[in-house]
Motif scaffolding. Structure first.
Motif, mmCIF file in Angstrom:
data_model
loop_
_atom_site.group_PDB
_atom_site.id
_atom_site.type_symbol
_atom_site.label_atom_id
_atom_site.label_comp_id
_atom_site.label_asym_id
_atom_site.label_seq_id
_atom_site.Cartn_x
_atom_site.Cartn_y
_atom_site.Cartn_z
ATOM 1 N N ALA A 65 -36.322 -13.062 -23.314
ATOM 2 C CA ALA A 65 -35.188 -12.400 -22.662
ATOM 3 C C ALA A 65 -34.000 -13.350 -22.616
ATOM 4 O O ALA A 65 -34.158 -14.568 -22.505
ATOM 5 N N GLY A 66 -32.802 -12.788 -22.714
ATOM 6 C CA GLY A 66 -31.589 -13.596 -22.660
ATOM 7 C C GLY A 66 -30.564 -12.966 -21.747
ATOM 8 O O GLY A 66 -30.554 -11.747 -21.550
ATOM 9 N N LEU A 113 -16.158 -9.232 -14.292
ATOM 10 C CA LEU A 113 -17.288 -9.955 -14.871
ATOM 11 C C LEU A 113 -18.380 -8.954 -15.215
ATOM 12 O O LEU A 113 -18.674 -8.054 -14.415
ATOM 13 N N ARG A 114 -18.956 -9.106 -16.383
ATOM 14 C CA ARG A 114 -20.091 -8.269 -16.793
ATOM 15 C C ARG A 114 -21.265 -9.166 -17.116
ATOM 16 O O ARG A 114 -21.102 -10.247 -17.684
ATOM 17 N N ALA A 115 -22.447 -8.693 -16.762
ATOM 18 C CA ALA A 115 -23.668 -9.456 -17.048
ATOM 19 C C ALA A 115 -24.736 -8.482 -17.521
ATOM 20 O O ALA A 115 -24.794 -7.341 -17.064
ATOM 21 N N ARG A 116 -25.561 -8.958 -18.438
ATOM 22 C CA ARG A 116 -26.670 -8.121 -18.921
ATOM 23 C C ARG A 116 -27.832 -9.004 -19.345
ATOM 24 O O ARG A 116 -27.649 -10.142 -19.765
ATOM 25 N N GLY A 121 -34.314 -6.558 -28.339
ATOM 26 C CA GLY A 121 -33.161 -5.981 -29.015
ATOM 27 C C GLY A 121 -32.402 -4.943 -28.206
ATOM 28 O O GLY A 121 -31.530 -4.274 -28.747
ATOM 29 N N ARG A 122 -32.716 -4.791 -26.928
ATOM 30 C CA ARG A 122 -32.041 -3.784 -26.094
ATOM 31 C C ARG A 122 -31.609 -4.388 -24.763
ATOM 32 O O ARG A 122 -32.230 -5.319 -24.264
ATOM 33 N N THR A 123 -30.540 -3.818 -24.215
ATOM 34 C CA THR A 123 -30.115 -4.214 -22.874
ATOM 35 C C THR A 123 -31.040 -3.550 -21.873
ATOM 36 O O THR A 123 -31.143 -2.325 -21.830
ATOM 37 N N ARG A 124 -31.736 -4.360 -21.089
ATOM 38 C CA ARG A 124 -32.700 -3.837 -20.114
ATOM 39 C C ARG A 124 -32.141 -3.821 -18.695
ATOM 40 O O ARG A 124 -32.534 -2.999 -17.886
ATOM 41 N N PHE A 125 -31.251 -4.781 -18.386
ATOM 42 C CA PHE A 125 -30.621 -4.854 -17.065
ATOM 43 C C PHE A 125 -29.139 -5.142 -17.265
ATOM 44 O O PHE A 125 -28.773 -5.910 -18.157
ATOM 45 N N ALA A 126 -28.299 -4.518 -16.439
ATOM 46 C CA ALA A 126 -26.853 -4.752 -16.511
ATOM 47 C C ALA A 126 -26.239 -4.420 -15.153
ATOM 48 O O ALA A 126 -26.820 -3.665 -14.369
ATOM 49 N N ASN A 127 -25.050 -5.003 -14.903
ATOM 50 C CA ASN A 127 -24.379 -4.645 -13.654
ATOM 51 C C ASN A 127 -23.699 -3.297 -13.831
ATOM 52 O O ASN A 127 -23.063 -3.034 -14.841
ATOM 53 N N VAL A 146 -27.824 -7.321 -11.196
ATOM 54 C CA VAL A 146 -27.985 -6.393 -12.314
ATOM 55 C C VAL A 146 -29.115 -5.405 -11.979
ATOM 56 O O VAL A 146 -30.061 -5.754 -11.283
ATOM 57 N N ASP A 147 -28.954 -4.185 -12.453
ATOM 58 C CA ASP A 147 -29.934 -3.118 -12.234
ATOM 59 C C ASP A 147 -30.531 -2.717 -13.582
ATOM 60 O O ASP A 147 -29.953 -2.996 -14.639
ATOM 61 N N ALA A 148 -31.634 -2.023 -13.531
ATOM 62 C CA ALA A 148 -32.237 -1.517 -14.759
ATOM 63 C C ALA A 148 -31.210 -0.662 -15.499
ATOM 64 O O ALA A 148 -30.538 0.186 -14.897
ATOM 65 N N ALA A 149 -31.063 -0.913 -16.790
ATOM 66 C CA ALA A 149 -30.094 -0.193 -17.598
ATOM 67 C C ALA A 149 -30.579 1.227 -17.841
ATOM 68 O O ALA A 149 -31.787 1.479 -17.962
ATOM 69 N N LEU A 150 -29.648 2.140 -17.900
ATOM 70 C CA LEU A 150 -29.988 3.535 -18.188
ATOM 71 C C LEU A 150 -30.330 3.667 -19.657
ATOM 72 O O LEU A 150 -29.685 3.052 -20.508
ATOM 73 N N PRO A 151 -31.315 4.508 -19.988
ATOM 74 C CA PRO A 151 -31.682 4.654 -21.406
ATOM 75 C C PRO A 151 -30.608 5.312 -22.229
ATOM 76 O O PRO A 151 -29.723 5.912 -21.813
#
Length: 151
Positions: A65-66, A113-116, A121-127, A146-151
């Protein structure tokens, strides 16, 4: 010769001693300790944006994870002014320090500011909320959730 005893004075003295001893024993909690040790990190210098990213879930990020943190000029242009990528994430919170050119900051403009957190290969968490920074009385230090990203 004996000294007369005053029970009220002895009780008050015993109470005062107890309070002092309890205060000395408690010390700072874990989060307060972290705050004390990270004061230098909380005070950003000109051309620097600092903060942390975390999530509320009680889980560790998977291997690979990154984290990507971006300083964005909000508005129609929405350009990225600075970016930092962190790999091999441990337990949150993850601290970041973004360096940017202060000459590129327009005091009339708005910056966020944005964070993910990405893995597989997918964004799993983002603000989901914008975190204003730098202008319009916004801070140069921000703690992002950050919260779980919407699919």
């Amino acid at each position: 010769m004996t000294v007369p005893r005053h029970p009220a004075r002895q009780i008050a003295l015993a109470f005062a001693c107890s309070v002092v001893l309890l205060a000395a024993c408690t010390g700072p909690t874990g989060s307060e300790r972290a705050t004390v040790t990270s004061d230098a990190y909380r005070h950003a210098r000109p051309g620097e944006l600092t903060g942390s990213v975390s999530w509320l879930q009680r889980l560790l990020p998977p291997p690979g994870a990154g984290l990507t943190v971006e300083l964005i000029e909000a508005g129609p242009r929405a350009r990225v002014l600075a970016e930092q990528r962190l790999a091999r994430l441990g337990a949150p919170p993850w601290r970041f320090r973004l360096e940017f050119d202060p000459a590129r900051i327009d005091p009339a403009q708005r910056y966020v500011l944005r964070a993910r957190v990405d893995f597989d290969g997918r964004t799993r968490f983002a603000n989901r909320l914008d975190y204003p920074v730098l202008t319009h009385d916004a801070p140069a230090h921000v703690d992002v959730i950050v919260d779980a990203a919407l699919p």
